[in-house]
Scaffold this motif. Structure first.
Motif, mmCIF file in Angstrom:
data_model
loop_
_atom_site.group_PDB
_atom_site.id
_atom_site.type_symbol
_atom_site.label_atom_id
_atom_site.label_comp_id
_atom_site.label_asym_id
_atom_site.label_seq_id
_atom_site.Cartn_x
_atom_site.Cartn_y
_atom_site.Cartn_z
ATOM 1 N N MET A 1 0.823 -1.188 0.000
ATOM 2 C CA MET A 1 0.000 0.000 0.000
ATOM 3 C C MET A 1 0.870 1.255 0.000
ATOM 4 O O MET A 1 0.604 2.207 -0.731
ATOM 5 N N GLN A 2 1.904 1.225 0.811
ATOM 6 C CA GLN A 2 2.788 2.383 0.876
ATOM 7 C C GLN A 2 3.517 2.596 -0.446
ATOM 8 O O GLN A 2 3.753 3.743 -0.860
ATOM 9 N N ASP A 3 3.885 1.491 -1.106
ATOM 10 C CA ASP A 3 4.517 1.615 -2.433
ATOM 11 C C ASP A 3 3.607 2.378 -3.389
ATOM 12 O O ASP A 3 4.056 3.267 -4.129
ATOM 13 N N LEU A 4 2.322 2.039 -3.372
ATOM 14 C CA LEU A 4 1.378 2.689 -4.280
ATOM 15 C C LEU A 4 1.201 4.160 -3.918
ATOM 16 O O LEU A 4 1.104 5.022 -4.809
ATOM 17 N N LEU A 5 1.171 4.461 -2.630
ATOM 18 C CA LEU A 5 1.089 5.860 -2.197
ATOM 19 C C LEU A 5 2.318 6.641 -2.668
ATOM 20 O O LEU A 5 2.203 7.789 -3.126
ATOM 21 N N ASN A 6 3.473 6.014 -2.570
ATOM 22 C CA ASN A 6 4.703 6.678 -3.010
ATOM 23 C C ASN A 6 4.691 6.907 -4.519
ATOM 24 O O ASN A 6 5.115 7.960 -5.007
ATOM 25 N N ILE A 7 4.207 5.917 -5.264
ATOM 26 C CA ILE A 7 4.120 6.049 -6.726
ATOM 27 C C ILE A 7 3.221 7.217 -7.100
ATOM 28 O O ILE A 7 3.546 8.032 -7.977
ATOM 29 N N ASP A 44 -20.236 -8.919 -13.360
ATOM 30 C CA ASP A 44 -21.291 -9.510 -14.179
ATOM 31 C C ASP A 44 -20.785 -10.662 -15.039
ATOM 32 O O ASP A 44 -21.525 -11.611 -15.325
ATOM 33 N N SER A 45 -19.524 -10.582 -15.442
ATOM 34 C CA SER A 45 -18.958 -11.621 -16.305
ATOM 35 C C SER A 45 -18.273 -12.735 -15.512
ATOM 36 O O SER A 45 -17.690 -13.653 -16.111
ATOM 37 N N ASP A 46 -18.322 -12.659 -14.173
ATOM 38 C CA ASP A 46 -17.693 -13.662 -13.304
ATOM 39 C C ASP A 46 -16.215 -13.868 -13.624
ATOM 40 O O ASP A 46 -15.683 -14.978 -13.556
ATOM 41 N N ASN A 47 -15.546 -12.763 -13.966
ATOM 42 C CA ASN A 47 -14.132 -12.815 -14.335
ATOM 43 C C ASN A 47 -13.292 -12.336 -13.151
ATOM 44 O O ASN A 47 -13.137 -11.129 -12.930
ATOM 45 N N THR A 48 -12.759 -13.264 -12.383
ATOM 46 C CA THR A 48 -12.051 -12.890 -11.161
ATOM 47 C C THR A 48 -10.734 -12.175 -11.439
ATOM 48 O O THR A 48 -10.345 -11.266 -10.693
ATOM 49 N N GLU A 49 -10.031 -12.567 -12.498
ATOM 50 C CA GLU A 49 -8.779 -11.892 -12.825
ATOM 51 C C GLU A 49 -9.035 -10.453 -13.236
ATOM 52 O O GLU A 49 -8.309 -9.537 -12.835
ATOM 53 N N LEU A 50 -10.078 -10.251 -14.041
ATOM 54 C CA LEU A 50 -10.425 -8.896 -14.450
ATOM 55 C C LEU A 50 -10.895 -8.084 -13.250
ATOM 56 O O LEU A 50 -10.572 -6.897 -13.138
ATOM 57 N N LEU A 51 -11.641 -8.717 -12.355
ATOM 58 C CA LEU A 51 -12.115 -8.029 -11.157
ATOM 59 C C LEU A 51 -10.941 -7.542 -10.320
ATOM 60 O O LEU A 51 -10.941 -6.410 -9.820
ATOM 61 N N LYS A 52 -9.928 -8.384 -10.166
ATOM 62 C CA LYS A 52 -8.743 -7.998 -9.396
ATOM 63 C C LYS A 52 -8.084 -6.766 -10.019
ATOM 64 O O LYS A 52 -7.716 -5.817 -9.302
ATOM 65 N N GLU A 53 -7.968 -6.779 -11.332
ATOM 66 C CA GLU A 53 -7.349 -5.642 -12.028
ATOM 67 C C GLU A 53 -8.181 -4.376 -11.881
ATOM 68 O O GLU A 53 -7.651 -3.292 -11.595
ATOM 69 N N GLU A 54 -9.490 -4.502 -12.083
ATOM 70 C CA GLU A 54 -10.356 -3.324 -12.063
ATOM 71 C C GLU A 54 -10.491 -2.748 -10.657
ATOM 72 O O GLU A 54 -10.617 -1.522 -10.491
ATOM 73 N N LEU A 55 -10.464 -3.603 -9.624
ATOM 74 C CA LEU A 55 -10.474 -3.091 -8.255
ATOM 75 C C LEU A 55 -9.218 -2.265 -7.990
ATOM 76 O O LEU A 55 -9.267 -1.250 -7.283
ATOM 77 N N GLY A 56 -8.100 -2.689 -8.574
ATOM 78 C CA GLY A 56 -6.866 -1.904 -8.459
ATOM 79 C C GLY A 56 -7.015 -0.548 -9.112
ATOM 80 O O GLY A 56 -6.534 0.472 -8.580
ATOM 81 N N ASP A 57 -7.687 -0.507 -10.261
ATOM 82 C CA ASP A 57 -7.895 0.769 -10.953
ATOM 83 C C ASP A 57 -8.765 1.716 -10.126
ATOM 84 O O ASP A 57 -8.538 2.929 -10.096
ATOM 85 N N VAL A 58 -9.781 1.148 -9.461
ATOM 86 C CA VAL A 58 -10.633 1.974 -8.599
ATOM 87 C C VAL A 58 -9.832 2.487 -7.401
ATOM 88 O O VAL A 58 -9.948 3.657 -7.015
ATOM 89 N N LEU A 63 -6.740 6.894 -4.397
ATOM 90 C CA LEU A 63 -5.435 7.457 -4.039
ATOM 91 C C LEU A 63 -5.180 8.785 -4.745
ATOM 92 O O LEU A 63 -4.610 9.713 -4.158
ATOM 93 N N PHE A 64 -5.602 8.878 -6.004
ATOM 94 C CA PHE A 64 -5.383 10.100 -6.789
ATOM 95 C C PHE A 64 -6.119 11.269 -6.128
ATOM 96 O O PHE A 64 -5.538 12.339 -5.875
ATOM 97 N N HIS A 65 -7.388 11.074 -5.814
ATOM 98 C CA HIS A 65 -8.156 12.150 -5.184
ATOM 99 C C HIS A 65 -7.597 12.479 -3.798
ATOM 100 O O HIS A 65 -7.571 13.657 -3.397
ATOM 101 N N SER A 66 -7.160 11.465 -3.072
ATOM 102 C CA SER A 66 -6.577 11.694 -1.754
ATOM 103 C C SER A 66 -5.283 12.489 -1.852
ATOM 104 O O SER A 66 -5.006 13.374 -1.023
ATOM 105 N N GLN A 67 -4.466 12.185 -2.871
ATOM 106 C CA GLN A 67 -3.212 12.909 -3.069
ATOM 107 C C GLN A 67 -3.461 14.384 -3.379
ATOM 108 O O GLN A 67 -2.752 15.261 -2.882
#
Length: 253
Positions: A1-7, A44-58, A63-67
Protein backbone atom coordinates in the motif's frame (compact mmCIF):
# COMPACT_ATOMS: atom_id res chain seq x y z
CA UNK A 1 0.00 0.00 0.00
CA UNK A 2 2.79 2.38 0.88
CA UNK A 3 4.52 1.61 -2.43
CA UNK A 4 1.38 2.69 -4.28
CA UNK A 5 1.09 5.86 -2.20
CA UNK A 6 4.70 6.68 -3.01
CA UNK A 7 4.12 6.05 -6.73
CA UNK A 8 1.14 8.41 -6.70
CA UNK A 9 3.16 11.11 -4.94
CA UNK A 10 6.01 10.73 -7.47
CA UNK A 11 3.63 10.97 -10.41
CA UNK A 12 2.25 14.25 -9.02
CA UNK A 13 5.71 15.67 -8.21
CA UNK A 14 7.57 18.20 -10.40
CA UNK A 15 9.72 15.32 -11.65
CA UNK A 16 6.70 13.14 -12.30
CA UNK A 17 4.22 12.77 -15.16
CA UNK A 18 3.00 15.94 -16.95
CA UNK A 19 -0.49 14.48 -17.40
CA UNK A 20 -0.86 13.45 -13.75
CA UNK A 21 0.34 16.87 -12.56
CA UNK A 22 -2.33 18.62 -14.64
CA UNK A 23 -5.29 16.71 -13.21
CA UNK A 24 -7.92 18.00 -10.80
CA UNK A 25 -10.87 16.36 -9.04
CA UNK A 26 -13.17 17.42 -11.83
CA UNK A 27 -10.87 16.42 -14.69
CA UNK A 28 -10.63 12.81 -13.45
CA UNK A 29 -14.22 12.58 -12.18
CA UNK A 30 -15.36 10.55 -15.18
CA UNK A 31 -12.34 8.26 -14.84
CA UNK A 32 -13.62 7.21 -11.43
CA UNK A 33 -17.08 6.53 -12.85
CA UNK A 34 -15.68 4.52 -15.78
CA UNK A 35 -13.45 2.42 -13.53
CA UNK A 36 -16.39 1.66 -11.23
CA UNK A 37 -18.50 0.46 -14.14
CA UNK A 38 -15.61 -1.71 -15.32
CA UNK A 39 -15.63 -3.36 -11.88
CA UNK A 40 -19.35 -3.97 -12.33
CA UNK A 41 -18.72 -5.52 -15.75
CA UNK A 42 -16.07 -7.84 -14.28
CA UNK A 43 -18.56 -8.92 -11.60
CA UNK A 44 -21.29 -9.51 -14.18
CA UNK A 45 -18.96 -11.62 -16.30
CA UNK A 46 -17.69 -13.66 -13.30
CA UNK A 47 -14.13 -12.81 -14.33
CA UNK A 48 -12.05 -12.89 -11.16
CA UNK A 49 -8.78 -11.89 -12.83
CA UNK A 50 -10.42 -8.90 -14.45
CA UNK A 51 -12.12 -8.03 -11.16
CA UNK A 52 -8.74 -8.00 -9.40
CA UNK A 53 -7.35 -5.64 -12.03
CA UNK A 54 -10.36 -3.32 -12.06
CA UNK A 55 -10.47 -3.09 -8.26
CA UNK A 56 -6.87 -1.90 -8.46
CA UNK A 57 -7.89 0.77 -10.95
CA UNK A 58 -10.63 1.97 -8.60
CA UNK A 59 -8.17 2.02 -5.70
CA UNK A 60 -5.84 4.16 -7.79
CA UNK A 61 -8.65 6.68 -8.28
CA UNK A 62 -9.16 6.85 -4.51
CA UNK A 63 -5.44 7.46 -4.04
CA UNK A 64 -5.38 10.10 -6.79
CA UNK A 65 -8.16 12.15 -5.18
CA UNK A 66 -6.58 11.69 -1.75
CA UNK A 67 -3.21 12.91 -3.07
CA UNK A 68 -4.83 16.03 -4.50
CA UNK A 69 -6.30 16.83 -1.08
CA UNK A 70 -3.03 16.05 0.67
CA UNK A 71 -1.30 18.61 -1.52
CA UNK A 72 -3.98 21.12 -0.52
CA UNK A 73 -3.40 20.29 3.19
CA UNK A 74 -7.02 19.18 3.64
CA UNK A 75 -6.70 15.43 4.27
CA UNK A 76 -4.73 12.41 3.06
CA UNK A 77 -5.35 8.72 2.37
CA UNK A 78 -4.88 7.75 6.02
CA UNK A 79 -7.71 10.13 6.94
CA UNK A 80 -9.95 8.45 4.35
CA UNK A 81 -9.15 5.01 5.80
CA UNK A 82 -9.62 6.24 9.37
CA UNK A 83 -13.00 7.76 8.48
CA UNK A 84 -14.43 4.63 6.87
CA UNK A 85 -13.07 2.39 9.66
CA UNK A 86 -14.81 4.50 12.30
CA UNK A 87 -18.01 4.59 10.23
CA UNK A 88 -18.09 0.78 9.96
CA UNK A 89 -17.75 0.43 13.73
CA UNK A 90 -20.49 2.99 14.39
CA UNK A 91 -22.83 1.44 11.78
CA UNK A 92 -22.38 -2.09 13.23
CA UNK A 93 -23.24 -1.80 16.93
CA UNK A 94 -24.45 -5.41 16.84
CA UNK A 95 -20.88 -6.50 16.04
CA UNK A 96 -18.74 -3.92 17.85
CA UNK A 97 -21.23 -2.99 20.60
CA UNK A 98 -23.98 -4.40 22.75
CA UNK A 99 -26.91 -4.07 20.31
CA UNK A 100 -28.72 -7.35 19.62
CA UNK A 101 -30.26 -8.14 16.22
CA UNK A 102 -31.99 -11.25 14.98
CA UNK A 103 -32.10 -10.69 11.22
CA UNK A 104 -30.65 -8.76 8.29
CA UNK A 105 -33.80 -6.63 8.26
CA UNK A 106 -33.08 -5.46 11.79
CA UNK A 107 -29.51 -4.65 10.76
CA UNK A 108 -30.81 -2.42 7.97
CA UNK A 109 -33.28 -0.67 10.28
CA UNK A 110 -30.46 0.14 12.71
CA UNK A 111 -28.18 1.17 9.84
CA UNK A 112 -30.72 3.69 8.54
CA UNK A 113 -31.38 5.09 12.01
CA UNK A 114 -27.67 5.50 12.76
CA UNK A 115 -27.02 7.02 9.34
CA UNK A 116 -29.83 9.53 9.84
CA UNK A 117 -28.48 10.46 13.27
CA UNK A 118 -24.83 10.83 12.22
CA UNK A 119 -25.79 12.96 9.22
CA UNK A 120 -28.03 15.15 11.42
CA UNK A 121 -31.08 14.44 9.28
CA UNK A 122 -34.22 15.53 11.14
CA UNK A 123 -36.83 15.03 8.39
CA UNK A 124 -37.63 12.29 5.90
CA UNK A 125 -37.30 14.86 3.10
CA UNK A 126 -33.66 15.33 4.08
CA UNK A 127 -33.23 11.56 3.76
CA UNK A 128 -34.61 11.66 0.20
CA UNK A 129 -32.45 14.65 -0.69
CA UNK A 130 -29.37 12.79 0.59
CA UNK A 131 -29.60 10.33 -2.32
CA UNK A 132 -26.83 11.43 -4.66
CA UNK A 133 -27.96 13.49 -7.65
CA UNK A 134 -24.95 12.15 -9.56
CA UNK A 135 -26.37 8.60 -9.62
CA UNK A 136 -27.80 7.30 -12.89
CA UNK A 137 -31.45 8.43 -12.90
CA UNK A 138 -32.91 4.91 -12.78
CA UNK A 139 -30.75 4.00 -9.80
CA UNK A 140 -31.52 7.28 -8.04
CA UNK A 141 -35.26 6.79 -8.62
CA UNK A 142 -35.16 3.33 -7.08
CA UNK A 143 -33.27 4.55 -4.00
CA UNK A 144 -35.60 7.53 -3.49
CA UNK A 145 -38.68 5.32 -3.79
CA UNK A 146 -37.19 2.73 -1.45
CA UNK A 147 -36.53 5.35 1.23
CA UNK A 148 -40.03 6.84 0.83
CA UNK A 149 -41.53 3.35 1.17
CA UNK A 150 -39.77 2.87 4.52
CA UNK A 151 -42.02 5.54 6.08
CA UNK A 152 -45.17 4.00 4.59
CA UNK A 153 -45.53 6.04 1.40
CA UNK A 154 -46.00 3.10 -0.92
CA UNK A 155 -48.56 1.00 -2.77
CA UNK A 156 -49.89 -1.95 -0.76
CA UNK A 157 -48.94 -4.27 -3.64
CA UNK A 158 -47.68 -4.26 -7.22
CA UNK A 159 -51.16 -3.73 -8.74
CA UNK A 160 -51.15 -0.08 -7.67
CA UNK A 161 -47.73 0.43 -9.25
CA UNK A 162 -48.88 -1.21 -12.49
CA UNK A 163 -52.03 0.94 -12.59
CA UNK A 164 -49.80 3.99 -12.20
CA UNK A 165 -47.81 2.94 -15.28
CA UNK A 166 -51.08 2.79 -17.25
CA UNK A 167 -52.11 6.22 -15.95
CA UNK A 168 -48.75 7.81 -16.77
CA UNK A 169 -48.79 6.23 -20.25
CA UNK A 170 -52.16 7.86 -20.91
CA UNK A 171 -50.89 11.23 -19.70
CA UNK A 172 -47.82 10.93 -21.94
CA UNK A 173 -50.05 10.24 -24.94
CA UNK A 174 -52.07 13.37 -24.10
CA UNK A 175 -48.87 15.42 -23.82
CA UNK A 176 -47.72 14.11 -27.21
CA UNK A 177 -51.02 15.13 -28.78
CA UNK A 178 -51.58 18.46 -27.06
CA UNK A 179 -48.64 19.42 -24.87
CA UNK A 180 -45.38 21.30 -25.24
CA UNK A 181 -41.90 19.78 -25.32
CA UNK A 182 -41.62 20.49 -21.60
CA UNK A 183 -44.93 18.68 -20.97
CA UNK A 184 -43.73 15.65 -22.92
CA UNK A 185 -40.42 15.55 -21.05
CA UNK A 186 -42.22 15.77 -17.70
CA UNK A 187 -44.71 13.05 -18.54
CA UNK A 188 -42.01 10.78 -19.96
CA UNK A 189 -40.08 11.21 -16.70
CA UNK A 190 -43.20 10.36 -14.71
CA UNK A 191 -43.69 7.21 -16.79
CA UNK A 192 -40.10 6.10 -16.27
CA UNK A 193 -40.41 6.82 -12.54
CA UNK A 194 -43.54 4.68 -12.33
CA UNK A 195 -41.84 1.81 -14.19
CA UNK A 196 -38.99 1.96 -11.67
CA UNK A 197 -41.63 1.57 -8.96
CA UNK A 198 -42.78 -1.67 -10.59
CA UNK A 199 -39.19 -2.91 -10.69
CA UNK A 200 -38.91 -2.29 -6.95
CA UNK A 201 -41.91 -4.51 -6.24
CA UNK A 202 -40.37 -7.18 -8.48
CA UNK A 203 -37.05 -6.83 -6.59
CA UNK A 204 -35.35 -6.20 -9.93
CA UNK A 205 -32.68 -3.52 -10.29
CA UNK A 206 -33.94 -1.25 -13.11
CA UNK A 207 -30.39 -0.51 -14.30
CA UNK A 208 -29.69 -4.24 -14.66
CA UNK A 209 -33.03 -4.89 -16.35
CA UNK A 210 -32.48 -2.15 -18.92
CA UNK A 211 -28.90 -3.26 -19.50
CA UNK A 212 -30.15 -6.81 -20.14
CA UNK A 213 -32.66 -5.47 -22.66
CA UNK A 214 -29.95 -3.43 -24.40
CA UNK A 215 -27.80 -6.53 -24.77
CA UNK A 216 -30.77 -8.53 -26.02
CA UNK A 217 -31.59 -5.84 -28.59
CA UNK A 218 -28.01 -5.82 -29.90
CA UNK A 219 -27.96 -9.63 -30.16
CA UNK A 220 -31.20 -9.69 -32.15
CA UNK A 221 -30.04 -6.81 -34.33
CA UNK A 222 -26.88 -8.78 -35.07
CA UNK A 223 -29.03 -11.73 -36.17
CA UNK A 224 -31.10 -9.41 -38.39
CA UNK A 225 -27.96 -8.07 -40.04
CA UNK A 226 -26.60 -11.57 -40.61
CA UNK A 227 -29.89 -12.73 -42.16
CA UNK A 228 -29.89 -9.68 -44.41
CA UNK A 229 -26.36 -10.34 -45.66
CA UNK A 230 -27.11 -14.02 -46.22
CA UNK A 231 -29.93 -12.97 -48.55
CA UNK A 232 -27.81 -10.44 -50.40
CA UNK A 233 -29.87 -7.49 -49.17
CA UNK A 234 -29.07 -4.16 -47.54
CA UNK A 235 -30.84 -3.14 -44.35
CA UNK A 236 -30.72 0.56 -45.24
CA UNK A 237 -32.74 -0.06 -48.39
CA UNK A 238 -35.37 -2.30 -46.79
CA UNK A 239 -38.84 -1.14 -45.76
CA UNK A 240 -39.95 -1.02 -42.15
CA UNK A 241 -42.28 -3.97 -42.81
CA UNK A 242 -39.37 -6.02 -44.13
CA UNK A 243 -37.21 -5.09 -41.15
CA UNK A 244 -40.03 -5.98 -38.76
CA UNK A 245 -40.32 -9.38 -40.45
CA UNK A 246 -36.58 -9.93 -40.04
CA UNK A 247 -36.81 -8.86 -36.40
CA UNK A 248 -39.52 -11.43 -35.73
CA UNK A 249 -37.39 -14.06 -37.44
CA UNK A 250 -34.35 -13.15 -35.38
CA UNK A 251 -36.47 -13.13 -32.24
CA UNK A 252 -37.75 -16.65 -32.97
CA UNK A 253 -34.27 -18.11 -33.44
Amino acid sequence: MQDLLNIMAILRSPEGCPWDREQTHKSIRNCFIEETYEVAEAIDSDNTELLKEELGDVLLQVLFHSQLEKEADHFDFSDVVDGIAKKMIIRHPHVFGSTVVNSSDEVLVNWDAIKKQTKNQTTETEVLKSVSKALPALMRSAKVQHKAAKVGFDWPDISGALDKVTEETRELKEAIDYGSWEDRMEELGDLLFSVVNVSRFLKVEPEQALSFSCNKFILRFEKMERLTKERGADMASMSLEQLDSLWDEAKAN
